[in-house]
Design an enzyme around this catalytic site. Structure first.
Site, PDB file in Angstrom:
ATOM      1  N   GLU A  43      -3.552   5.914   4.257  1.00 22.69           N
ATOM      2  CA  GLU A  43      -4.568   5.860   3.203  1.00 22.69           C
ATOM      3  C   GLU A  43      -5.787   5.151   3.776  1.00 22.69           C
ATOM      4  O   GLU A  43      -5.661   4.070   4.360  1.00 22.69           O
ATOM      5  CB  GLU A  43      -4.059   5.115   1.982  1.00 22.69           C
ATOM      6  CG  GLU A  43      -5.084   5.097   0.855  1.00 22.69           C
ATOM      7  CD  GLU A  43      -4.638   4.323  -0.376  1.00 22.69           C
ATOM      8  OE1 GLU A  43      -5.451   4.205  -1.311  1.00 22.69           O
ATOM      9  OE2 GLU A  43      -3.488   3.834  -0.385  1.00 22.69           O
ATOM     10  N   ARG A 285      11.589  -0.147   7.807  1.00 23.48           N
ATOM     11  CA  ARG A 285      10.247  -0.652   8.068  1.00 23.48           C
ATOM     12  C   ARG A 285      10.303  -1.814   9.045  1.00 23.48           C
ATOM     13  O   ARG A 285      11.257  -2.592   9.052  1.00 23.48           O
ATOM     14  CB  ARG A 285       9.603  -1.114   6.756  1.00 23.48           C
ATOM     15  CG  ARG A 285       8.125  -1.475   6.882  1.00 23.48           C
ATOM     16  CD  ARG A 285       7.513  -1.733   5.523  1.00 23.48           C
ATOM     17  NE  ARG A 285       6.073  -1.881   5.611  1.00 23.48           N
ATOM     18  CZ  ARG A 285       5.268  -1.946   4.571  1.00 23.48           C
ATOM     19  NH1 ARG A 285       5.764  -1.840   3.350  1.00 23.48           N
ATOM     20  NH2 ARG A 285       3.966  -2.091   4.725  1.00 23.48           N
ATOM     21  N   LYS A 295      -2.695  -4.809   3.624  1.00 18.82           N
ATOM     22  CA  LYS A 295      -4.149  -4.600   3.658  1.00 18.82           C
ATOM     23  C   LYS A 295      -4.864  -5.547   2.703  1.00 18.82           C
ATOM     24  O   LYS A 295      -5.983  -5.984   2.978  1.00 18.82           O
ATOM     25  CB  LYS A 295      -4.467  -3.143   3.322  1.00 18.82           C
ATOM     26  CG  LYS A 295      -4.053  -2.168   4.405  1.00 18.82           C
ATOM     27  CD  LYS A 295      -4.375  -0.741   4.014  1.00 18.82           C
ATOM     28  CE  LYS A 295      -3.917   0.230   5.091  1.00 18.82           C
ATOM     29  NZ  LYS A 295      -4.135   1.650   4.699  1.00 18.82           N
TER      30      LYS A 295
END
Length: 819
Positions: A43, A285, A295
């Site tokens: 994104e 992950r 972020k």
């Protein structure tokens, strides 16, 4: 076209075999797909970081290994946070990493197609416009123990839903007034299936489409549909999206046929090569010590001025790593070593630093620089004395490892080792590192002292005859004598000419945070202070409390003049100081600025040793040179010793995964625990649990689960008596309370229901209670399998053996109505 610039040798895989490659192998063997297509879908709401590097390596690497392609697609469905700046930076970062792809894809390219798909769901009664508030929607969804309640708008007519959705697109309603929801199953044990949102209203300027749209697809809706439109075969994502897979499958069940037919009509030749719909698969992950990759938190660091921008060399962003001087080859080597597994884990930052050092060791010529200068005057040399020494760029180990017998000059030319030298001026006045002289030396100090001797790298041995201090008592100058060939010295130090060296600024970068897990530490401290009533209401402790105040230290010194003629992007090893290169933004020929890329050794490990009680410290092996003495505590960032290399190869031969073996080979405590556990179970599965679940406790000598107990717990997992979630919960409870994990399983009755005779009646009751869904399944709606599994799991309180349950359901549902 290859997915990778400068790929590995033919026949060499980028991604080691793992559970995902096993799935791909089976798909290709069964003829489900003619080729492999993966995708990397960031994104554009921030700069790419090391987590993105790992994920992109997996996707581009797998596509490379199977001769397929990887699509770079921007998931740009949130106009309020996305910018062209982020798109440009991510594309630059991906190219820097060496990835190659065709045309860049954007979810926003498909907005019209996605809107038409949403209309088709409404027309078939599979989606509806809901008008409750977000808070009410959350309440109506229920909980894991309570089924959801239908919204009062769930049974709107198809016509009313179509009209409202068209008016949503036309911009007639404010943000939050309506959403489009899928009509799936409000009683599903998977909360994601309780009528997820497919579209929401967002009045904001989109960086690509401007104001043409004011409704935007959700993550779930966009991922599945754009994967299908991009021709993806295997959609790989991290483990937090495991529950979203059910929504992905539901959307493909109802939309794939239409997408396939449309693509066949538009691109008949291309689509003859495509066999089936995409499927989602999840991998564990990876998070990294001593940093954050959220972020939101990275934006807080930038906006708050804690760092100097997204490309600050302390940041985990790829822009920051690139400016620091890390090479793409080092990042790719790190990602390869991290590997793929089914579980989340935190990666020792030493693994990254080791990959960087290993890359730079063969890339960075050796030169000398003094970062904190102290003047030395060789009093037995005449004023104005100057001679030129020719010193080698490369040490013997690099020369010996050269595949062609040649070594590189800074400009890239490869020459014979004896030609790989630079001219270094040797003058009467020199600079050495201030720390290399001690007026009152501590025990074991083997550098320069009053009356003592030391060897100047490549220049001879000097004796300190005296020193001068300023008014504050600071040593400012040494008077020394250059001795003859018969002299001896125990230590070796570096130096530069005082009159010929170039002035330079040195930015000594270090880890951004002072603790391995700043987010977890912040939470732990909050909880502790809350218990004591000490948390101020106006200011909660957060990850910023653990910023390392020494993450950047700026010094001014000198570097030997040979660097002036070298290319600006040359990486160097400044002898005894670390790996450096010129800052690509601030450095100029007349004002040199060097960034420290990484230290030569793990200074954090040395600090750990200093904090260890003396009686507990292991002895350091004797080193050839005192200044090269190895760090005995944190070995994860050092090159392998022969013993460690042997241990690594042995562990891998025994079936231990490469990522775990790299850690175990360097950590004797973990390896000893694993060896004992392996006497009672299989070493391969045990290794992952030792490293990822018990590693911290073993290192701190606070493990409360015996090796044999861990092996017994994993035997229950292997035989299907418990599942992975139960095993992890039980292990955590055992570590906290000290109880035998198997005893916890028995005490709480956590064994899975694996008796077909006991499970079959439950399956039959569920099927009998849902005849309409049984008929729909037999008519081809195989996505309902998840519904049946969920209902049985609810009946058995989650203890049904999943594999046995799937087999029973498949057999029962395959029986036709007449039988």
């Amino acid at each position: 076209m290859s997915t990778v610039k400068n790929p590995p040798e033919p026949g060499r895989r980028m991604v080691s075999p793992n559970f995902i490659t096993e799935i791909i192998d089976a798909d290709l063997e069964a003829g489900r797909y003619a080729g492999v297509v993966t995708r990397f879908p960031p994104e554009p709401n921030g700069y790419a970081h090391l987590g993105h590097a790992i994920a992109s390596y997996i996707n581009f690497g797998i596509a490379h290994d199977y001769g397929g392609r990887c699509c770079l697609r921007f998931d740009d469905t949130n106009p309020e946070t996305e910018k062209q700046e982020y798109v440009d930076s991510i594309i630059e970062d991906m190219r820097w990493l060496g990835w190659q792809w065709g045309e860049t894809s954007y979810a926003s390219n498909y907005f019209e197609e996605l809107y038409r798909m949403a209309l088709s769901l409404i027309e078939r009664g599979l989606a509806y416009v809901d008008s409750v508030s977000p808070e009410e929607m959350a309440r109506l969804r229920g909980s894991v123990d309570k089924p959801g309640t239908p919204s009062p708008y769930r049974e709107r007519s198809v016509q009313e839903n179509l009209e409202l959705f068209a008016r949503m697109r036309a911009g007639e309603f404010p943000n939050g007034a309506h959403v489009l929801r899928a009509k799936i199953d409000l009683a599903s044990p998977n909360m994601k299936l309780r009528d997820p949102v497919l579209y929401r209203i967002v009045h904001a300027e989109h960086y690509r489409t401007g104001s043409r749209w004011c409704i935007y697809p959700s993550y779930d809706f966009a991922q599945a549909t754009t994967d299908a439109l991009d021709g993806v075969t295997h959609s790989l994502c991290s483990l937090e999206f495991v529950d979203n897979r059910a929504v992905y499958d539901w959307l493909m069940e109802h939309l794939w046929e239409g997408i396939r037919d449309q693509q066949r009509a538009e691109r008949p030749q291309q689509d003859q090569q495509r066999a089936g719909r995409p499927y989602q698969y999840e991998f564990g992950r990876r998070s990294l010590e001593y940093t954050v990759v959220s972020k939101r938190k990275l934006r807080k660091l930038v906006a708050g001025g804690y760092v100097r921008g997204w490309d600050d060399p302390r940041m985990p962003t790829l822009a920051g790593q690139r400016r620091r001087g890390v090479t793409p080859e080092a990042i790719r080597a790190f990602a390869s070593q991290v590997g793929i597994s089914r579980t989340n884990r935190t990666v020792d930052i030493g693994l990254l630093e080791h990959a960087i050092r290993d890359d730079l060791n063969r890339r960075a010529p050796r030169v000398m620089a003094v970062t904190r200068p102290l003047k030395v005057v060789l009093t037995n040399l005449p004023d104005g004395h100057e001679e030129t020494l020719h010193l080698a760029y490369w040490p013997h180990d690099v020369v010996q490892e050269s595949p062609d017998g040649l070594v590189a000059l800074p400009d890239g030319r490869r020459v014979r080792p004896e030609e790989a030298t630079r001219a270094v001026p040797f003058t009467r006045e020199l600079y050495i590192e201030r720390d290399d002289f001690a007026p009152q030396p501590p025990p074991g100090f083997k550098r320069l002292t009053p009356g003592g001797t030391v060897r100047l790298r490549g220049a001879g041995i000097v004796r300190c005859d005296g020193y001068q201090t300023d008014d504050a008592g600071e040593v400012v100058e040494l008077s020394c004598t250059l001795l003859g060939e018969g002299a001896s010295a125990k230590g070796v130090i570096h130096w530069v000419s005082a009159s010929r060296a170039l002035r330079a600024e040195f930015r000594l970068y270090d880890r951004l945070f002072s603790v391995p897990h700043p987010e977890a530490e912040a939470k732990e401290h909050e909880e502790e202070e809350a218990e004591g009533g000490a948390v101020p209401l106006q200011e909660e402790r957060d990850f910023l409390s653990f910023l390392n105040p020494k993450s950047l230290e700026v010094t001014h010194g000198y570097v030997e003049p040979s660097v002036a003629a070298d290319p600006a992007d040359t990486r160097y090893q400044f002898e005894r100081m670390g790996y450096f290169w010129r800052d690509p933004v601030d450095s100029r020929p007349e004002a040199l600025v060097f960034n420290r890329i990484v230290t030569l050794k793990d200074a954090w490990g040395k600090e750990s040793e200093r904090q260890t009680p003396k009686a507990e410290r292991p002895k350091a092996p004797k080193a050839e040179h005192p200044h090269d003495a190895p760090d005995p505590t944190r070995t994860s960032a050092r090159p392998f010793t022969a013993e460690q290399q042997e241990r690594l190869e042995r562990l891998k031969a025994q079936g231990v995964g490469e990522a775990e073996a790299l850690v175990l080979a360097r950590e004797p405590r973990l390896e000893a625990y694993l060896s004992e556990a392996a006497r009672h179970g299989k070493i391969g599965p045990l290794a992952s649990w030792v490293v990822n679940d018990l590693g911290s406790a073993i290192r701190e000598e606070q493990v409360r689960v015996a090796p044999a107990q861990l092996a017994a717990l994993l035997r229950l997992l292997e035989e299907g008596s418990i599942n992975t979630r139960i095993a992890k919960d039980v292990l955590a409870e055992a570590q906290q309370g000290g109880e035998d994990p198997v005893a916890i399983v028995e005490r709480k009755g956590l064994r899975q229901l694996s008796d077909a005779g006991a499970l079959e009646p439950v399956v039959e009751r569920v099927l009998a209670a849902n005849p309409d869904k049984v008929a729909a399944y037999r008519a081809g709606k195989t996505g309902l399998m998840g519904f049946f599994v969920g209902q049985v799991m609810r009946e058995t309180q989650g203890q049904a053996n999943p594999q046995l349950l799937q087999e029973l359901l498949s057999r029962k549902l395959a029986v036709n109505d007449e039988s």
